[in-house]
Design an enzyme around this catalytic site. Structure first.
Site, PDB file in Angstrom:
ATOM      1  N   ARG A  66      -1.311  -2.008  -7.030  1.00  0.00           N
ATOM      2  CA  ARG A  66      -1.618  -3.066  -6.051  1.00  0.00           C
ATOM      3  C   ARG A  66      -2.684  -4.007  -6.614  1.00  0.00           C
ATOM      4  O   ARG A  66      -2.568  -5.235  -6.508  1.00  0.00           O
ATOM      5  CB  ARG A  66      -2.090  -2.428  -4.753  1.00  0.00           C
ATOM      6  CG  ARG A  66      -2.505  -3.413  -3.649  1.00  0.00           C
ATOM      7  CD  ARG A  66      -2.749  -2.624  -2.360  1.00  0.00           C
ATOM      8  NE  ARG A  66      -3.532  -3.333  -1.363  1.00  0.00           N
ATOM      9  CZ  ARG A  66      -3.011  -4.186  -0.472  1.00  0.00           C
ATOM     10  NH1 ARG A  66      -1.714  -4.450  -0.490  1.00  0.00           N
ATOM     11  NH2 ARG A  66      -3.787  -4.773   0.420  1.00  0.00           N
TER      12      ARG A  66
ATOM     13  N   HIS B 213      -2.785   2.389  -5.824  1.00  0.00           N
ATOM     14  CA  HIS B 213      -3.640   1.223  -5.621  1.00  0.00           C
ATOM     15  C   HIS B 213      -3.915   0.486  -6.939  1.00  0.00           C
ATOM     16  O   HIS B 213      -4.229  -0.700  -6.925  1.00  0.00           O
ATOM     17  CB  HIS B 213      -4.959   1.633  -4.946  1.00  0.00           C
ATOM     18  CG  HIS B 213      -5.151   0.959  -3.627  1.00  0.00           C
ATOM     19  ND1 HIS B 213      -4.256   1.065  -2.593  1.00  0.00           N
ATOM     20  CD2 HIS B 213      -6.125   0.125  -3.182  1.00  0.00           C
ATOM     21  CE1 HIS B 213      -4.682   0.354  -1.560  1.00  0.00           C
ATOM     22  NE2 HIS B 213      -5.804  -0.235  -1.902  1.00  0.00           N
TER      23      HIS B 213
ATOM     24  N   HIS C  47      -4.467  -8.752   3.788  1.00  0.00           N
ATOM     25  CA  HIS C  47      -5.905  -8.643   4.036  1.00  0.00           C
ATOM     26  C   HIS C  47      -6.286  -9.406   5.299  1.00  0.00           C
ATOM     27  O   HIS C  47      -5.778 -10.504   5.542  1.00  0.00           O
ATOM     28  CB  HIS C  47      -6.702  -9.224   2.854  1.00  0.00           C
ATOM     29  CG  HIS C  47      -6.724  -8.322   1.663  1.00  0.00           C
ATOM     30  ND1 HIS C  47      -7.040  -8.769   0.393  1.00  0.00           N
ATOM     31  CD2 HIS C  47      -6.469  -6.994   1.534  1.00  0.00           C
ATOM     32  CE1 HIS C  47      -6.978  -7.756  -0.455  1.00  0.00           C
ATOM     33  NE2 HIS C  47      -6.634  -6.670   0.212  1.00  0.00           N
TER      34      HIS C  47
ATOM     35  N   ARG D  96       0.828  -1.199   0.000  1.00  0.00           N
ATOM     36  CA  ARG D  96       0.000   0.000   0.000  1.00  0.00           C
ATOM     37  C   ARG D  96       0.870   1.261   0.000  1.00  0.00           C
ATOM     38  O   ARG D  96       2.057   1.215   0.326  1.00  0.00           O
ATOM     39  CB  ARG D  96      -0.910   0.028   1.231  1.00  0.00           C
ATOM     40  CG  ARG D  96      -1.840  -1.160   1.374  1.00  0.00           C
ATOM     41  CD  ARG D  96      -2.626  -1.047   2.672  1.00  0.00           C
ATOM     42  NE  ARG D  96      -3.578  -2.134   2.859  1.00  0.00           N
ATOM     43  CZ  ARG D  96      -3.327  -3.247   3.546  1.00  0.00           C
ATOM     44  NH1 ARG D  96      -2.133  -3.421   4.106  1.00  0.00           N
ATOM     45  NH2 ARG D  96      -4.245  -4.180   3.684  1.00  0.00           N
TER      46      ARG D  96
ATOM     47  N   LYS E 210      -1.844  -2.534   8.029  1.00  0.00           N
ATOM     48  CA  LYS E 210      -2.952  -2.029   8.842  1.00  0.00           C
ATOM     49  C   LYS E 210      -2.983  -2.734  10.186  1.00  0.00           C
ATOM     50  O   LYS E 210      -2.717  -3.929  10.274  1.00  0.00           O
ATOM     51  CB  LYS E 210      -4.280  -2.237   8.105  1.00  0.00           C
ATOM     52  CG  LYS E 210      -4.462  -1.301   6.911  1.00  0.00           C
ATOM     53  CD  LYS E 210      -5.850  -1.449   6.319  1.00  0.00           C
ATOM     54  CE  LYS E 210      -6.074  -0.446   5.187  1.00  0.00           C
ATOM     55  NZ  LYS E 210      -7.428  -0.579   4.597  1.00  0.00           N
TER      56      LYS E 210
ATOM     57  N   TYR F 123     -10.772  -9.904  -6.440  1.00  0.00           N
ATOM     58  CA  TYR F 123      -9.861 -10.063  -7.572  1.00  0.00           C
ATOM     59  C   TYR F 123     -10.212 -11.280  -8.425  1.00  0.00           C
ATOM     60  O   TYR F 123      -9.865 -11.326  -9.607  1.00  0.00           O
ATOM     61  CB  TYR F 123      -8.419 -10.149  -7.081  1.00  0.00           C
ATOM     62  CG  TYR F 123      -7.985  -8.888  -6.379  1.00  0.00           C
ATOM     63  CD1 TYR F 123      -7.807  -7.705  -7.092  1.00  0.00           C
ATOM     64  CD2 TYR F 123      -7.787  -8.859  -5.006  1.00  0.00           C
ATOM     65  CE1 TYR F 123      -7.439  -6.539  -6.452  1.00  0.00           C
ATOM     66  CE2 TYR F 123      -7.415  -7.692  -4.357  1.00  0.00           C
ATOM     67  CZ  TYR F 123      -7.237  -6.533  -5.092  1.00  0.00           C
ATOM     68  OH  TYR F 123      -6.882  -5.376  -4.458  1.00  0.00           O
TER      69      TYR F 123
END
Length: 312
Positions: free
Chosen positions: A252, A249, A275, A157, A181, A284
């Site tokens: 990504r 992104h 994730h 990211r 994250k 995806y």
């Protein structure tokens, strides 16, 4: 003292301040998420004040107050995605209040989130990705080339690349340690192109290069801003695609889509992307399915007149 400052001194205002500090320090929310929560909850406080709703916890965080706020957002014509984010902010605040015994019951449990269609992520086609390598190879700015190659070669990211330090790179194993994250660490492999681009950049990079030093800097040796990184990616992508969105992104999304197209296991891709949920990664697979369907319709001689729901 302005109106916002006055509102922060109220009972609900003080609790919101405590919640925001909790979100930043203990939950490890990113700066972007923190600022979004702050903006949403300040707007909520202002709404309560304008409607003369008492700013005590019992009145402000009641079912009727929460519903009145979300109704006002809908009536104001705010987009469903923006309303959903503000509802999420209120729900997080209420969960915090219950957890810390400020409220005995969660008033936001019945608060509905507007339904919205999730747009499919924008990504590069294989031919565009091939063109991307040509563009970066010919880019005389080695830092910019390294930035783009890192994004496409690792799927990290913007916030993760922005915070990369020399100690995060293992050149021998060709991996990068990423702080994602929720301050969760993961190890991601790097492509040959990303490692080579980094080597070329380090030959001309100014400033300190200790393990704790940030990798990407400007010409003065100062930490590059996120906005600068976005501009670098946008400029590079403008050479290979015409789509409006040209953010980090996109690279990504391209990384994930191309891995799955090549047969990578979705659970492995989930771990590489950092994730929390497999459902986030599954978007995806929809992209890949749509892409296959387009290829089928374009290539098969009878496909034009057939109504095909899924490619074989």
């Amino acid at each position: 003292m302005d109106n916002n400052s006055q509102l922060k001194t109220t009972e609900t205002g003080r609790i919101i301040e405590r919640f925001l500090q909790y979100a930043r320090k203990e939950k490890g929310y990113s700066e972007h998420t923190f600022e979004a929560y702050k903006s949403d909850l300040e707007q909520f406080l202002l709404f309560l004040s304008e409607k003369n709703i008492a700013l005590t916890v019992s009145s402000a965080l009641s079912k009727s107050s929460l519903r009145a706020f979300t109704y006002n957002l809908r009536e104001g014509g705010l987009k469903a995605r923006s309303i959903a984010r503000k509802v999420a902010s209120l729900k997080s605040l209420c969960r915090y209040c219950v957890k810390h015994n400020i409220l005995s019951v969660n008033p936001s449990k019945t608060l509905s989130t507007p339904k919205m269609d999730k747009p499919l992520p924008v990504f590069l086609t294989n031919s565009q990705a091939a063109s991307l390598e040509e563009v970066t190879t010919n880019d005389e700015n080695t830092r910019n080339r390294a930035i783009v190659e890192f994004f496409y070669g690792s799927g990290i990211r913007l916030s993760e690349l922005h915070g990369l330090k020399f100690g995060d790179i293992d050149k021998q194993k060709m991996t990068v340690k990423v702080l994602g994250k929720g301050k969760k660490e993961r190890i991601v492999p790097l492509t040959d192109q990303a490692v080579d681009a980094l080597e070329d950049y380090l030959k001309v990079r100014t400033g300190q290069t200790g393990l704790s030093e940030l990798i990407f800097v400007n010409s003065r040796g100062e930490h590059i801003s996120r906005r600068q990184i976005e501009r670098v990616v946008s400029k590079t992508l403008s050479h290979v695609c015409l789509q409006k969105k040209k953010s980090p992104h996109v690279l990504r999304h391209s990384y994930a889509t191309h891995l799955l197209d090549a047969g990578a296991d979705i659970r492995a891709v989930k771990e590489l992307l950092g994730h929390a949920s497999l459902s986030t990664t599954q978007v995806y697979t929809h992209i890949s399915r749509e892409h296959l369907l387009k290829v089928y319709r374009k290539a098969h001689p009878r496909a034009e007149n057939e109504s095909v729901k899924e490619p074989l």
